[in-house]
Design a protein around this motif. Structure first.
Motif, PDB file in Angstrom:
ATOM      1  N   TYR A  86       0.816  -1.217   0.000  1.00 53.62           N
ATOM      2  CA  TYR A  86       0.000   0.000   0.000  1.00 53.62           C
ATOM      3  C   TYR A  86       0.850   1.268   0.000  1.00 53.62           C
ATOM      4  O   TYR A  86       0.449   2.284  -0.555  1.00 53.62           O
ATOM      5  N   GLU A  87       2.036   1.215   0.615  1.00 50.85           N
ATOM      6  CA  GLU A  87       2.906   2.385   0.645  1.00 50.85           C
ATOM      7  C   GLU A  87       3.413   2.758  -0.743  1.00 50.85           C
ATOM      8  O   GLU A  87       3.818   3.887  -0.976  1.00 50.85           O
ATOM      9  N   ILE A  92      -5.579   4.602  -6.798  1.00 47.52           N
ATOM     10  CA  ILE A  92      -6.385   3.418  -7.070  1.00 47.52           C
ATOM     11  C   ILE A  92      -7.786   3.893  -7.424  1.00 47.52           C
ATOM     12  O   ILE A  92      -8.347   4.759  -6.730  1.00 47.52           O
ATOM     13  N   GLU A  93      -8.323   3.373  -8.520  1.00 49.31           N
ATOM     14  CA  GLU A  93      -9.636   3.800  -8.984  1.00 49.31           C
ATOM     15  C   GLU A  93     -10.235   2.740  -9.908  1.00 49.31           C
ATOM     16  O   GLU A  93      -9.502   1.897 -10.441  1.00 49.31           O
ATOM     17  N   PRO A  94     -11.544   2.772 -10.097  1.00 49.94           N
ATOM     18  CA  PRO A  94     -12.154   1.845 -11.065  1.00 49.94           C
ATOM     19  C   PRO A  94     -11.558   2.073 -12.449  1.00 49.94           C
ATOM     20  O   PRO A  94     -11.227   3.204 -12.824  1.00 49.94           O
ATOM     21  N   TYR A  95     -11.405   1.003 -13.193  1.00 46.50           N
ATOM     22  CA  TYR A  95     -10.870   1.088 -14.553  1.00 46.50           C
ATOM     23  C   TYR A  95     -12.027   1.073 -15.531  1.00 46.50           C
ATOM     24  O   TYR A  95     -12.864   0.178 -15.500  1.00 46.50           O
ATOM     25  N   ILE A 138      -4.398   0.424 -10.480  1.00 48.89           N
ATOM     26  CA  ILE A 138      -3.489   0.809  -9.404  1.00 48.89           C
ATOM     27  C   ILE A 138      -2.261   1.435 -10.050  1.00 48.89           C
ATOM     28  O   ILE A 138      -1.654   0.826 -10.932  1.00 48.89           O
ATOM     29  N   GLU A 139      -1.920   2.642  -9.608  1.00 47.59           N
ATOM     30  CA  GLU A 139      -0.683   3.291 -10.041  1.00 47.59           C
ATOM     31  C   GLU A 139       0.233   3.388  -8.840  1.00 47.59           C
ATOM     32  O   GLU A 139      -0.205   3.739  -7.742  1.00 47.59           O
ATOM     33  N   LYS A 144       4.639   2.514 -12.075  1.00 46.77           N
ATOM     34  CA  LYS A 144       4.079   1.268 -12.599  1.00 46.77           C
ATOM     35  C   LYS A 144       2.558   1.338 -12.517  1.00 46.77           C
ATOM     36  O   LYS A 144       2.002   1.920 -11.582  1.00 46.77           O
ATOM     37  N   LYS A 145       1.912   0.717 -13.495  1.00 43.65           N
ATOM     38  CA  LYS A 145       0.452   0.707 -13.527  1.00 43.65           C
ATOM     39  C   LYS A 145      -0.020  -0.734 -13.701  1.00 43.65           C
ATOM     40  O   LYS A 145       0.527  -1.471 -14.521  1.00 43.65           O
ATOM     41  N   TYR A 146      -1.025  -1.091 -12.901  1.00 39.24           N
ATOM     42  CA  TYR A 146      -1.600  -2.429 -12.947  1.00 39.24           C
ATOM     43  C   TYR A 146      -3.111  -2.302 -13.086  1.00 39.24           C
ATOM     44  O   TYR A 146      -3.727  -1.485 -12.402  1.00 39.24           O
ATOM     45  N   VAL A 147      -3.683  -3.120 -13.950  1.00 35.73           N
ATOM     46  CA  VAL A 147      -5.133  -3.229 -14.021  1.00 35.73           C
ATOM     47  C   VAL A 147      -5.470  -4.638 -13.553  1.00 35.73           C
ATOM     48  O   VAL A 147      -4.978  -5.620 -14.105  1.00 35.73           O
TER      49      VAL A 147
END
Length: 166
Positions: A86-87, A92-95, A138-139, A144-147
């Motif tokens: 989390y750190e 974080i938001e809906p995609y 999540i950025e 880095k970016k993850y969906v």
């Protein structure tokens, strides 16, 4: 907060694409092996070995469930896991797919949307998605970016945001 396990479900497109591609791969493997038995050819042998390995790779990379605990969100794949602390998270938001997504390398529906993608809104990202309707972005602070996707996406986003504020 205790550890919470949230399942990753496949949407209808993923189920359909996976079923169709599985049938095609099985038929192709049957054809390749039959051809190989009739007359030996190195290219047929290589193709008959590589195709199932690629298929197996995407199965093993497919997300099974997410684990949300006090410090991390963990994507449990069939083999291995991805841990995001989390750190590290900056956003974080809906995609919301904008249908400009381009698969750079990965699976565009077989066992999920897995691999490296890019689109005009968020740029390059790593995807572990079973259902686009349940996806979230999540950025990290490192860029880095993850969906990811899971059941009860909004609940998971709120749980993570709550832990980030503590």
């Amino acid at each position: 907060m205790n550890t919470t396990k949230i399942n990753v479900k496949w949407g209808t497109p993923v189920k359909f694409i996976t079923l169709i591609v599985c049938a095609i791969v099985i038929a192709a493997e049957y054809y390749l092996i039959t051809s190989l038995l009739l007359s030996f050819d190195w290219s047929v042998l290589i193709a008959s070995c590589i195709m199932p390995l690629i298929f197996l790779y995407f199965l093993l990379e497919s997300p099974k469930f997410l684990e949300v605990n006090k410090t991390d969100i963990i994507v449990h794949k069939w083999k291995g896991k991805l841990t995001i602390n989390y750190e590290q998270i900056s956003k974080i938001e809906p995609y919301k797919p904008d249908y400009t997504d381009i698969r750079r390398i990965g699976s565009g529906g077989v066992f999920g949307f897995i691999g490296k993608f890019s689109n005009s809104t968020i740029g390059n990202y790593q995807s572990y998605v079973g259902d686009n309707k349940q996806a979230f972005l999540i950025e990290t602070k490192e860029g880095k970016k993850y969906v990811l996707s899971c059941e009860n996406r909004d609940l998971v986003i709120n749980m993570i945001k709550k832990q980030m504020q503590l």
